[in-house]
Design a protein around this motif. Structure first.
Motif, PDB file in Angstrom:
ATOM      1  N   GLY A  14      42.336  40.329  44.723  1.00 22.30           N
ATOM      2  CA  GLY A  14      42.200  38.982  45.671  1.00 22.30           C
ATOM      3  C   GLY A  14      40.943  39.420  46.613  1.00 22.30           C
ATOM      4  N   ALA A  15      41.072  40.717  47.284  1.00 26.68           N
ATOM      5  CA  ALA A  15      40.056  41.017  48.104  1.00 26.68           C
ATOM      6  C   ALA A  15      38.785  41.068  47.422  1.00 26.68           C
ATOM      7  N   ALA A  16      39.009  42.102  46.447  1.00 30.36           N
ATOM      8  CA  ALA A  16      37.504  42.343  45.524  1.00 30.36           C
ATOM      9  C   ALA A  16      36.942  40.763  45.292  1.00 30.36           C
ATOM     10  N   ARG A  17      37.711  39.806  44.649  1.00 33.75           N
ATOM     11  CA  ARG A  17      37.273  38.493  44.300  1.00 33.75           C
ATOM     12  C   ARG A  17      36.606  37.899  45.565  1.00 33.75           C
ATOM     13  N   ARG A  18      36.990  37.861  46.670  1.00 30.17           N
ATOM     14  CA  ARG A  18      36.306  37.339  47.854  1.00 30.17           C
ATOM     15  C   ARG A  18      35.150  38.160  48.093  1.00 30.17           C
ATOM     16  N   ALA A  51      28.496  46.842  41.843  1.00 25.57           N
ATOM     17  CA  ALA A  51      30.181  47.069  41.489  1.00 25.57           C
ATOM     18  C   ALA A  51      30.539  48.208  42.579  1.00 25.57           C
ATOM     19  N   ALA A  52      29.745  49.123  42.685  1.00 25.99           N
ATOM     20  CA  ALA A  52      30.192  50.234  43.640  1.00 25.99           C
ATOM     21  C   ALA A  52      30.377  49.680  44.977  1.00 25.99           C
ATOM     22  N   ASP A  53      29.284  48.945  45.444  1.00 26.35           N
ATOM     23  CA  ASP A  53      29.274  48.132  46.589  1.00 26.35           C
ATOM     24  C   ASP A  53      30.557  47.327  46.983  1.00 26.35           C
ATOM     25  N   VAL A  54      30.989  46.753  45.943  1.00 26.72           N
ATOM     26  CA  VAL A  54      32.190  45.725  45.858  1.00 26.72           C
ATOM     27  C   VAL A  54      33.337  46.308  46.143  1.00 26.72           C
ATOM     28  N   VAL A  55      33.408  47.526  45.599  1.00 26.26           N
ATOM     29  CA  VAL A  55      34.703  48.398  45.536  1.00 26.26           C
ATOM     30  C   VAL A  55      34.980  49.083  46.831  1.00 26.26           C
ATOM     31  N   ALA A  56      33.532  49.597  47.351  1.00 21.17           N
ATOM     32  CA  ALA A  56      33.599  50.308  48.552  1.00 21.17           C
ATOM     33  C   ALA A  56      34.049  49.189  49.692  1.00 21.17           C
ATOM     34  N   PRO A  98      40.800  50.691  38.282  1.00 20.26           N
ATOM     35  CA  PRO A  98      40.805  49.630  37.675  1.00 20.26           C
ATOM     36  C   PRO A  98      39.925  48.541  38.637  1.00 20.26           C
ATOM     37  N   LEU A  99      39.911  48.602  39.828  1.00 19.85           N
ATOM     38  CA  LEU A  99      39.182  47.939  40.704  1.00 19.85           C
ATOM     39  C   LEU A  99      37.625  48.154  40.441  1.00 19.85           C
ATOM     40  N   LEU A 100      37.278  49.324  40.076  1.00 19.49           N
ATOM     41  CA  LEU A 100      35.823  49.680  39.544  1.00 19.49           C
ATOM     42  C   LEU A 100      35.546  48.867  38.254  1.00 19.49           C
ATOM     43  N   GLY A 101      36.262  48.719  37.350  1.00 17.24           N
ATOM     44  CA  GLY A 101      36.157  48.019  35.926  1.00 17.24           C
ATOM     45  C   GLY A 101      36.125  46.619  36.244  1.00 17.24           C
ATOM     46  N   TYR A 102      36.900  46.163  36.939  1.00 12.53           N
ATOM     47  CA  TYR A 102      36.797  44.484  37.461  1.00 12.53           C
ATOM     48  C   TYR A 102      35.613  44.247  37.937  1.00 12.53           C
ATOM     49  N   ALA A 103      34.840  45.052  38.913  1.00 12.38           N
ATOM     50  CA  ALA A 103      33.761  44.942  39.777  1.00 12.38           C
ATOM     51  C   ALA A 103      32.728  44.905  38.776  1.00 12.38           C
TER      52      ALA A 103
END
Length: 168
Positions: free
Chosen positions: A77-81, A47-52, A32-37
């Motif tokens: 929330g953390a991914a948004r920041r 996107a992969a960097d954001v998830v990592a 789900p986080l990867l899809g969001y990114a």
């Protein structure tokens, strides 16, 4: 809006998440986080960097992760920041790149109508007869051969100066 945090565990308490529990959180929330990114980023690599980075933050702040289903919301929330930081970095990069491009555009260029304008070629290493940058270090390292070169008896790789002039 203040968030409610669990108190930090004392030394005798167990840590909030061990590796297996974190692996379970990762497994449940990675896709789900990867899809969001992917939805919010311009490239899959970003996107992969954001998830990592999001999961790295979650690991460092494991004691702040809420229990249950709220974990995924915390991760979003953390991914948004992280995405906001990423966009700021991209903006800074674009501004600096444009500034550099503008600066380079006003520099003179070598063309056929300006025959005298030449840029010096980059130098590699020391030219024959040029003193070493740190003679005392070289003398200590190389001993008598370096001293002889510094005294002028030798100039380039052991070849005498007069002979080197004839070769050139």
């Amino acid at each position: 809006m203040p968030t409610e945090h669990r108190p930090r565990p004392s030394e005798e308490d167990e840590p909030p998440l061990d590796k297996d529990e974190f692996a379970a959180v990762y497994g449940q929330n990675y896709r789900p986080l990867l899809g969001y990114a992917l939805w919010r980023c311009h490239s899959p690599d970003d996107a992969a960097d954001v998830v990592a980075e999001t999961f790295a933050i979650a690991w460092r702040r494991a004691d702040d992760l809420p229990p249950g289903d709220e974990t995924r919301l915390w991760l979003y929330g953390a991914a948004r920041r992280v995405l906001a930081n990423h966009r700021r970095g991209e903006r800074r990069h674009a501004i600096k790149t444009a500034m550099l491009r503008d600066e380079l555009a006003v520099l003179p260029t070598a063309s056929s109508d300006t025959p005298g304008l030449r840029y010096p070629a980059p130098r590699r290493g020391r030219q024959p007869g040029e003193p070493a940058p740190d003679r005392t270090y070289r003398r200590r390292r190389a001993g008598p051969a370096a001293q002889a070169e510094d005294d002028g008896r030798l100039s380039h790789r052991g070849v005498q100066e007069g002979r080197l002039r004839k070769l050139l």
